[in-house]
Structure formats: C-alpha cells, structure tokens
Design a protein around this motif. Structure first.
Motif, PDB file in Angstrom:
ATOM      1  N   CYS A  27       1.137 -42.591   8.796  1.00  0.00           N
ATOM      2  CA  CYS A  27       1.132 -41.367   9.595  1.00  0.00           C
ATOM      3  C   CYS A  27       2.160 -40.386   9.003  1.00  0.00           C
ATOM      4  CB  CYS A  27       1.470 -41.737  11.031  1.00  0.00           C
ATOM      5  SG  CYS A  27       1.079 -40.438  12.174  1.00  0.00           S
ATOM      6  N   ARG A  28       3.352 -40.885   8.660  1.00  0.00           N
ATOM      7  CA  ARG A  28       4.376 -40.015   8.039  1.00  0.00           C
ATOM      8  C   ARG A  28       3.909 -39.543   6.667  1.00  0.00           C
ATOM      9  NH1 ARG A  28       7.649 -44.251   9.460  1.00  0.00           N
ATOM     10  NH2 ARG A  28       8.015 -44.791   7.274  1.00  0.00           N
ATOM     11  N   HIS A  29       3.264 -40.443   5.914  1.00  0.00           N
ATOM     12  CA  HIS A  29       2.792 -40.061   4.565  1.00  0.00           C
ATOM     13  C   HIS A  29       1.792 -38.908   4.626  1.00  0.00           C
ATOM     14  CE1 HIS A  29       3.632 -44.424   3.005  1.00  0.00           C
ATOM     15  NE2 HIS A  29       4.733 -43.747   3.274  1.00  0.00           N
ATOM     16  N   SER A  30       0.844 -39.019   5.559  1.00  0.00           N
ATOM     17  CA  SER A  30      -0.194 -37.992   5.632  1.00  0.00           C
ATOM     18  C   SER A  30       0.416 -36.630   5.984  1.00  0.00           C
ATOM     19  CB  SER A  30      -1.259 -38.374   6.663  1.00  0.00           C
ATOM     20  OG  SER A  30      -2.011 -39.466   6.179  1.00  0.00           O
ATOM     21  N   ILE A  31       1.385 -36.632   6.893  1.00  0.00           N
ATOM     22  CA  ILE A  31       2.046 -35.362   7.250  1.00  0.00           C
ATOM     23  C   ILE A  31       2.812 -34.836   6.027  1.00  0.00           C
ATOM     24  CG2 ILE A  31       3.766 -34.264   8.742  1.00  0.00           C
ATOM     25  CD1 ILE A  31       3.090 -36.496  10.836  1.00  0.00           C
ATOM     26  N   MET A  32       3.466 -35.756   5.293  1.00  0.00           N
ATOM     27  CA  MET A  32       4.227 -35.385   4.096  1.00  0.00           C
ATOM     28  C   MET A  32       3.312 -34.758   3.035  1.00  0.00           C
ATOM     29  SD  MET A  32       6.330 -38.133   1.733  1.00  0.00           S
ATOM     30  CE  MET A  32       4.978 -39.102   1.029  1.00  0.00           C
ATOM     31  N   PHE A  33       2.164 -35.381   2.789  1.00  0.00           N
ATOM     32  CA  PHE A  33       1.226 -34.827   1.795  1.00  0.00           C
ATOM     33  C   PHE A  33       0.676 -33.479   2.271  1.00  0.00           C
ATOM     34  CE2 PHE A  33       0.244 -39.461   0.459  1.00  0.00           C
ATOM     35  CZ  PHE A  33       1.190 -39.406  -0.542  1.00  0.00           C
ATOM     36  N   ALA A  34       0.409 -33.392   3.567  1.00  0.00           N
ATOM     37  CA  ALA A  34      -0.112 -32.139   4.118  1.00  0.00           C
ATOM     38  C   ALA A  34       0.893 -31.009   3.915  1.00  0.00           C
ATOM     39  CB  ALA A  34      -0.416 -32.320   5.607  1.00  0.00           C
ATOM     40  N   ARG A  35       2.165 -31.295   4.158  1.00  0.00           N
ATOM     41  CA  ARG A  35       3.204 -30.264   3.997  1.00  0.00           C
ATOM     42  C   ARG A  35       3.384 -29.897   2.523  1.00  0.00           C
ATOM     43  NH1 ARG A  35       8.591 -31.097   7.534  1.00  0.00           N
ATOM     44  NH2 ARG A  35       8.950 -28.995   6.755  1.00  0.00           N
ATOM     45  N   ALA A  36       3.285 -30.894   1.644  1.00  0.00           N
ATOM     46  CA  ALA A  36       3.450 -30.626   0.208  1.00  0.00           C
ATOM     47  C   ALA A  36       2.338 -29.690  -0.291  1.00  0.00           C
ATOM     48  CB  ALA A  36       3.447 -31.935  -0.583  1.00  0.00           C
ATOM     49  N   CYS A  37       1.104 -29.938   0.147  1.00  0.00           N
ATOM     50  CA  CYS A  37      -0.023 -29.085  -0.269  1.00  0.00           C
ATOM     51  C   CYS A  37       0.128 -27.682   0.305  1.00  0.00           C
ATOM     52  CB  CYS A  37      -1.355 -29.683   0.179  1.00  0.00           C
ATOM     53  SG  CYS A  37      -1.730 -31.235  -0.631  1.00  0.00           S
ATOM     54  N   GLU A  38       0.583 -27.617   1.532  1.00  0.00           N
ATOM     55  CA  GLU A  38       0.800 -26.321   2.184  1.00  0.00           C
ATOM     56  C   GLU A  38       1.853 -25.536   1.399  1.00  0.00           C
ATOM     57  OE1 GLU A  38       2.384 -26.780   6.112  1.00  0.00           O
ATOM     58  OE2 GLU A  38       2.259 -24.625   6.551  1.00  0.00           O
ATOM     59  N   LYS A  39       2.917 -26.236   1.007  1.00  0.00           N
ATOM     60  CA  LYS A  39       4.008 -25.608   0.253  1.00  0.00           C
ATOM     61  C   LYS A  39       3.504 -25.105  -1.107  1.00  0.00           C
ATOM     62  CE  LYS A  39       8.421 -24.991  -0.991  1.00  0.00           C
ATOM     63  NZ  LYS A  39       9.420 -24.151  -0.342  1.00  0.00           N
ATOM     64  N   MET A  40       2.640 -25.874  -1.745  1.00  0.00           N
ATOM     65  CA  MET A  40       2.114 -25.459  -3.054  1.00  0.00           C
ATOM     66  C   MET A  40       1.022 -24.406  -2.911  1.00  0.00           C
ATOM     67  SD  MET A  40       2.030 -28.917  -5.391  1.00  0.00           S
ATOM     68  CE  MET A  40       2.187 -30.253  -4.233  1.00  0.00           C
ATOM     69  N   GLY A  41       0.644 -24.111  -1.672  1.00  0.00           N
ATOM     70  CA  GLY A  41      -0.339 -23.054  -1.417  1.00  0.00           C
ATOM     71  C   GLY A  41      -1.740 -23.407  -1.880  1.00  0.00           C
ATOM     72  N   VAL A  42      -2.042 -24.723  -1.894  1.00  0.00           N
ATOM     73  CA  VAL A  42      -3.377 -25.152  -2.328  1.00  0.00           C
ATOM     74  C   VAL A  42      -4.211 -25.495  -1.091  1.00  0.00           C
ATOM     75  CG1 VAL A  42      -4.646 -26.899  -3.639  1.00  0.00           C
ATOM     76  CG2 VAL A  42      -2.499 -25.981  -4.537  1.00  0.00           C
ATOM     77  N   PRO A  43      -5.407 -24.914  -0.960  1.00  0.00           N
ATOM     78  CA  PRO A  43      -6.225 -25.202   0.229  1.00  0.00           C
ATOM     79  C   PRO A  43      -6.724 -26.643   0.219  1.00  0.00           C
ATOM     80  CG  PRO A  43      -7.476 -23.916  -1.364  1.00  0.00           C
ATOM     81  CD  PRO A  43      -6.087 -24.025  -1.910  1.00  0.00           C
ATOM     82  N   ALA A  44      -7.189 -27.129   1.378  1.00  0.00           N
ATOM     83  CA  ALA A  44      -7.635 -28.520   1.507  1.00  0.00           C
ATOM     84  C   ALA A  44      -8.889 -28.769   0.671  1.00  0.00           C
ATOM     85  CB  ALA A  44      -7.916 -28.827   2.967  1.00  0.00           C
ATOM     86  N   TYR A  45      -8.835 -29.782  -0.170  1.00  0.00           N
ATOM     87  CA  TYR A  45     -10.035 -30.236  -0.887  1.00  0.00           C
ATOM     88  C   TYR A  45     -10.559 -31.446  -0.136  1.00  0.00           C
ATOM     89  CZ  TYR A  45      -8.893 -27.342  -4.954  1.00  0.00           C
ATOM     90  OH  TYR A  45      -8.648 -26.297  -5.787  1.00  0.00           O
ATOM     91  N   ARG A  46     -11.839 -31.396   0.220  1.00  0.00           N
ATOM     92  CA  ARG A  46     -12.407 -32.522   0.975  1.00  0.00           C
ATOM     93  C   ARG A  46     -13.535 -33.172   0.192  1.00  0.00           C
ATOM     94  NH1 ARG A  46     -11.980 -28.637   5.028  1.00  0.00           N
ATOM     95  NH2 ARG A  46     -10.184 -28.999   6.378  1.00  0.00           N
ATOM     96  N   PRO A  47     -13.801 -34.462   0.471  1.00  0.00           N
ATOM     97  CA  PRO A  47     -14.936 -35.109  -0.210  1.00  0.00           C
ATOM     98  C   PRO A  47     -16.247 -34.448   0.220  1.00  0.00           C
ATOM     99  CG  PRO A  47     -14.077 -36.506   1.551  1.00  0.00           C
ATOM    100  CD  PRO A  47     -13.128 -35.368   1.410  1.00  0.00           C
ATOM    101  N   ASN A  48     -17.297 -34.581  -0.572  1.00  0.00           N
ATOM    102  CA  ASN A  48     -18.568 -33.963  -0.187  1.00  0.00           C
ATOM    103  C   ASN A  48     -19.141 -34.636   1.074  1.00  0.00           C
ATOM    104  OD1 ASN A  48     -20.446 -36.108  -0.812  1.00  0.00           O
ATOM    105  ND2 ASN A  48     -20.109 -35.662  -2.968  1.00  0.00           N
ATOM    106  N   LYS A  49     -20.142 -33.957   1.677  1.00  0.00           N
ATOM    107  CA  LYS A  49     -20.624 -34.377   3.006  1.00  0.00           C
ATOM    108  C   LYS A  49     -21.095 -35.829   3.048  1.00  0.00           C
ATOM    109  CE  LYS A  49     -21.880 -30.153   5.388  1.00  0.00           C
ATOM    110  NZ  LYS A  49     -22.560 -29.015   4.802  1.00  0.00           N
ATOM    111  N   LEU A  50     -21.819 -36.238   1.991  1.00  0.00           N
ATOM    112  CA  LEU A  50     -22.374 -37.587   1.952  1.00  0.00           C
ATOM    113  C   LEU A  50     -21.249 -38.630   1.934  1.00  0.00           C
ATOM    114  CD1 LEU A  50     -25.153 -39.067   1.676  1.00  0.00           C
ATOM    115  CD2 LEU A  50     -24.623 -39.226  -0.772  1.00  0.00           C
ATOM    116  N   ILE A  51     -20.256 -38.377   1.068  1.00  0.00           N
ATOM    117  CA  ILE A  51     -19.120 -39.303   0.942  1.00  0.00           C
ATOM    118  C   ILE A  51     -18.297 -39.306   2.237  1.00  0.00           C
ATOM    119  CG2 ILE A  51     -16.977 -39.735  -0.356  1.00  0.00           C
ATOM    120  CD1 ILE A  51     -19.507 -40.386  -1.929  1.00  0.00           C
ATOM    121  N   ALA A  52     -18.140 -38.132   2.831  1.00  0.00           N
ATOM    122  CA  ALA A  52     -17.379 -38.042   4.084  1.00  0.00           C
ATOM    123  C   ALA A  52     -18.046 -38.893   5.166  1.00  0.00           C
ATOM    124  CB  ALA A  52     -17.275 -36.591   4.539  1.00  0.00           C
TER     125      ALA A  52
END
Ligand SMILES: [Fe+2]
Ligand SMILES: [Fe+2]
Length: 315
Positions: A134-159
């Motif tokens: 849970c802490r890791h996911s928040i940490m990665f989320a903040r790091a991506c936010e800081k780097m200004g990179v939008p969320a990349y998600r897996p494609n619909k089928l894989i999701a």
C-alpha cells in the motif's frame, strides 16, 4: 484434466481445508524471521524521500542500459533530451505497472488469509506485506506525479484478464505471479538505485522497494514450496503454465507504447527496434536467471512453461 474433473475439484478443496495441517512450525519460523526483519528495517516513503527537491534537467528516469531502446540504431539517432524524456516515461510506465500489480497482489494475499489464524506469523506477515505494498503504490504514484508523467495503463483486454486473475488465482498460481513481478522489478531496481545520472527520486524509491521486496520474495518462495509439497503432477503442470502466462502478461505490459510518442519518436519503428533489440533480450535473460532456477527447483519449469519464457526472453 484434473481441473475439470469434479472429483478432483472436491479433492482440491479438501486439501485447501486441511492446509493448516501442512503448514508446519518450521514454515511459520520463516514468517517469524520476516516479521522481525520488517520490525527493524521498514521505511515511510512520505518522510524518507525529499518530495520537494527539484529534478535536475539532465538526469535520466532509469539507467540508459535499462531503456528498451538502448543498443538500437534509433537510440544512437536520438538527442540527449529525447533519451532523458524516454527514460522518465519508461520508469513511470514500469511504476504504473507496479501499482497495477500491487493492487492485484494485495487482493490475492488478503483472500489467501481470509479467516486464517490471526495468531500465526504467516497471517501477520501477510498483512505486513499488504501494508508495505500500500505504501509502495502511493510512493510510485507520487513519483510519477512529480515527474509529470500521466498514468500508463495496460490495454483493456489485459486489464480485464488481471481482474479475473486477482479474483480467482490462489495457492502457487497467485504466489507465482507475485514472485515473477517482484523478481523482475528487483533486478532492475538494484541498478536504478545506484545509477549515476538517474533521478534521486527514482534512486530513493528503488532503494526502499528493493529492501522491503526482498522479504516479500522470501515469503512468496516459502508459500510456493509449501503448496508444491503435496501437489499432484497434473496440478504442478497446470500451475507452471498459469505462472508462465502471468509472466508473459507482466513482461509484455511493463513498458507502454505511448512512451515512444512522448519522446517524439515514430511508435511503429520504435516497437520494431525494441522487438529486435538483442541487448534488451540479454538483460531480460540475466534478470530472470534466479527466478528460473527457483521455478526449476520447485518443478514449475515444464516444457510448456519454458516455451512461454523463451518467447519473452526470460529463458
Ligand atoms: Fe511493492
Ligand atoms: Fe511485494
């Protein structure tokens, strides 16, 4: 065959019901040691990382040799600016895959512990692992936010496949999937945390992740060994294939094609060069060596699963 035979299914359920009998005191000692380690060496990323520090312009998101394009003609043609942008998007894409997988993992581990004995070290470590993730996911989320990179998600089928996997996978299949994701990320992050000219935010988050994940990997290996002790050959073969398919999905979803567009590259050409990149294939094989040895040791490296691992250059 065994999976579709109702009698075999009933047998499997009985085995699950009696799993507590097969979880020995020695097994619980592994969890006890992991709990002690977690008590002495765990991190709070919200205070451990300097979230306000500016990002030096020339610093990469990950070590260039971990870029999917490193070693290709296209990499040589790119400007330094493009390389910096590409590696930042690549690391954020991998972190987003990490978040996606950690959410799957948390649900599987929670389901696995449903109504188990709260006094056991296994139960307590499993919940400690969920808290770590849970802490890791928040940490990665903040790091991506800081780097200004939008969320990349897996494609619909894989999701959707991930949705089914997290709802149904159990035993060695669940822990095998967990181990694959953790092992592959671990090898990369050991380099990222030491990388010269790699953003401090990536180095710091990797350092935390490597330390805490080493316990998770020990736990996953232990859980797999326990489940494989009494597994029938048919179940072992089915699980081996399932884990390999999971590995295929994880490895092929790690870097989103959008990262090449973000770096101003022709996406089709970039994807073709990545597919033919011998350097990349060698890196994948090296980083999977330890995992493959473990799967072989536990009987989870079958002819069929090995063929899948070869397709994604993990073997
Ligand atoms: Fe994690
Ligand atoms: Fe983990």
């Amino acid at each position: 065959m065994a999976l579709t035979d109702p009698r075999a299914r009933r047998r499997d359920h009985r085995q699950d019901d009696h799993r507590s009998d097969r979880h020995t005191t020695a097994d619980d000692d592994v969890s006890k040691r992991l709990l002690e380690s977690a008590a002495t060496l765990s991190f709070d990323p919200s205070t451990e990382i300097d979230w306000d520090a500016p990002l030096p312009e020339g610093h990469y998101g990950l070590n260039p040799e971990w870029s999917t394009l490193y070693g290709t003609r296209l990499w040589d043609e790119m400007t330094e600016r493009q390389r910096v942008t590409l590696t930042r998007h690549e690391v954020c894409s991998i972190m987003n895959t990490g978040i996606w997988f950690e959410m799957i993992l948390q649900q599987m581990v929670l389901r696995d512990q449903y109504l188990k004995n709260p006094a056991s070290a296994e139960f307590q470590f499993a919940l400690t692992e969920i808290a770590d993730e849970c802490r890791h996911s928040i940490m990665f989320a903040r790091a991506c936010e800081k780097m200004g990179v939008p969320a990349y998600r897996p494609n619909k089928l894989i999701a959707q496949a991930g949705r089914v996997f997290k709802a149904l996978a159990k035993g060695e299949l669940a822990f095998g999937g967990i181990l694959v994701a953790e092992e592959v990320l671990d090898v990369m992050q050991r380099d990222w945390m030491r990388g010269e000219n790699v953003l401090e935010i990536v180095r710091g988050t990797s350092r935390i992740h490597v330390v805490e994940e080493s316990r998770h990997m020990k736990f996953a290996r232990q859980e797999i060994r326990e489940r494989m002790r009494h597994a029938s050959p048919a179940r072992r073969r089915a699980s081996a294939t399932g884990i390999a398919v999971g590995a295929y999905v994880i490895v092929t979803s790690m870097v989103h094609p959008g990262v090449y567009r973000a770096a101003g590259l022709d996406v089709q050409r970039a994807l073709a060069e990545v597919r033919a990149n011998e350097h990349r294939k060698a890196m994948m094989r090296t980083s999977s060596r330890h995992l493959m040895a473990f799967l072989a040791e536990t009987g989870l490296l079958t002819g069929r699963s090995a063929a899948v691992y070869r397709r994604v250059h993990m073997l």
